[in-house]
Design an enzyme around this catalytic site. Structure first.
Site, short mmCIF file in Angstrom:
data_model
loop_
_atom_site.label_atom_id
_atom_site.label_comp_id
_atom_site.label_asym_id
_atom_site.label_seq_id
_atom_site.Cartn_x
_atom_site.Cartn_y
_atom_site.Cartn_z
N GLN A 82 0.91 -1.25 -0.09
CA GLN A 82 -0.09 -0.10 0.06
C GLN A 82 0.93 1.09 -0.22
OE1 GLN A 82 -2.26 2.56 -0.12
NE2 GLN A 82 -3.71 1.36 0.64
N SER A 105 -21.04 6.73 7.78
CA SER A 105 -21.85 6.60 6.55
C SER A 105 -22.16 5.13 6.55
CB SER A 105 -21.17 7.20 5.37
OG SER A 105 -21.80 6.88 4.23
N GLY A 117 -24.70 1.38 4.98
CA GLY A 117 -23.89 0.12 4.65
C GLY A 117 -22.95 0.49 3.39
N LEU A 132 -21.22 0.95 0.02
CA LEU A 132 -21.68 1.09 -1.60
C LEU A 132 -20.73 0.39 -2.68
CD1 LEU A 132 -22.61 4.85 -1.51
CD2 LEU A 132 -24.19 2.72 -1.13
N GLU A 144 -8.70 0.13 1.33
CA GLU A 144 -8.10 0.01 2.47
C GLU A 144 -8.88 1.01 3.53
OE1 GLU A 144 -4.03 0.37 5.33
OE2 GLU A 144 -4.29 -0.35 3.07
N ARG A 145 -9.32 2.29 3.19
CA ARG A 145 -10.15 3.15 3.76
C ARG A 145 -11.53 2.61 4.15
NH1 ARG A 145 -12.36 7.21 1.65
NH2 ARG A 145 -12.24 8.72 3.36
N ASN A 192 -5.50 3.89 -5.43
CA ASN A 192 -5.26 5.21 -4.80
C ASN A 192 -5.05 6.46 -5.66
OD1 ASN A 192 -4.21 4.78 -1.62
ND2 ASN A 192 -3.59 3.16 -2.68
N ARG A 237 -9.18 6.83 -6.53
CA ARG A 237 -10.02 6.88 -5.69
C ARG A 237 -10.06 7.69 -4.45
NH1 ARG A 237 -13.71 2.97 -4.92
NH2 ARG A 237 -14.50 4.24 -3.39
#
Length: 288
Positions: A43, A59, A64, A66, A85-86, A119, A122
């Site tokens: 990563q 959120s 849930g 998304l 990873e987030r 990364n 996104r």
């Protein structure tokens, strides 16, 4: 960086990137224990905004997940995270035991490539992290800027300009990475020495200079440096008369001799020449 656009557009871009970068051997979405997923050791992103992670966690609790994470199955029935990873960290913060995932069959090199692409597409990498991601993809996968452009949906010019920022000193890079200076400020510093970059960077921050003002400062700095008088090279003139007798003696023995700048040169091409030189000493010539 793809910020400020709709979530659907972002997810569509990422999905396209995955389709172009993998063998697409998917087994559908499954629920996996969060505890069985290992972080991707490759990563590239090392710092995560805690406030944003908390927002994402809340959120996910309410709406849930998304977009499922993507994982690679290991031989010991655990999984290695490819992308998301987030989302995985947010699940852990929310204390949700299972997460939606897509299991992919892909080699380790592709694992690295997907982590980098995910990364770039996104997350809000700072421009220096983005530049390092580009550099890693180029170096590890031996691809051209044009090929990288197609993989990450960025223009070749944008990629090249971002990579140039890695030429900056680490001092400037840290301020660029933390948004203390802009990429516009940083670009005009490329080519300056490390000390000059530090001086200009400190001036930008301390005086809140615009990019145009920074360009003017650098122009003045370069003009000042070019106006500095060049140091005259000190040359010394020597009296070579004391060597003339030696030169004559050597030349009588069919040896090539010459005085050049601060050198007294004798050419020899055989053992006999060496013996002639040895037989002719400076003391013998000066004594005559």
């Amino acid at each position: 960086m793809a910020l400020g656009r709709g979530l659907g557009e972002l997810l569509g871009e990422v999905e396209s990137a995955y389709e172009n970068s993998t063998r697409s051997n998917r087994s559908g979405i499954v629920k996996i224990n969060v505890a069985s997923i290992k972080a991707n050791p490759n990563q590239p992103r090392k710092i995560f905004d805690e406030e944003k992670l908390n927002d994402l966690s809340e959120s996910i609790k309410e709406h849930g997940l998304l977009q499922p994470v993507m994982v690679f199955e290991n031989e010991d029935n655990t999984y290695t995270l490819i992308a998301g990873e987030r989302r995985l960290r947010a699940h852990k913060l929310a204390k949700i035991e299972k997460i939606n995932a897509i299991v992919m069959d892909i080699d380790q090199l592709k694992l690295r490539e997907l982590a980098l692409i995910e990364n770039i597409q996104r997350d809000d990498l700072n421009v220096i992290e983005l530049a390092y991601c580009y550099a890693q993809l180029l170096n590890e996968h031996s691809i051209t800027h044009e090929e990288l452009s197609r993989k990450v949906f960025k223009s070749r010019t944008s990629i090249t300009n971002t990579l140039r920022l890695l030429q900056l000193s680490s001092y400037v890079q840290q301020f660029l990475a933390t948004d203390k200076i802009s990429a516009g400020h940083a670009k005009v510093m490329i080519g300056l020495s490390s000390d000059e970059q530090k001086m200009v960077c400190d001036s930008v921050i301390g005086q809140k200079l615009s990019v145009r003002e920074t360009e003017k400062l650098i122009k003045e700095l370069k003009e000042k440096n070019s106006d500095k008088p060049k140091k005259d090279k000190i040359t010394s003139t020597y009296d070579i008369n004391p060597l003339k007798n030696l030169m004559s003696k050597l030349q009588e023995n069919d040896l090539k001799v010459k005085v050049e700048k601060n050198y007294f040169k004798i050419e020899f091409n055989s053992q006999e020449d060496i013996e002639k030189i040895s037989a002719t000493t400076l003391k013998d010539v000066l004594d005559k």
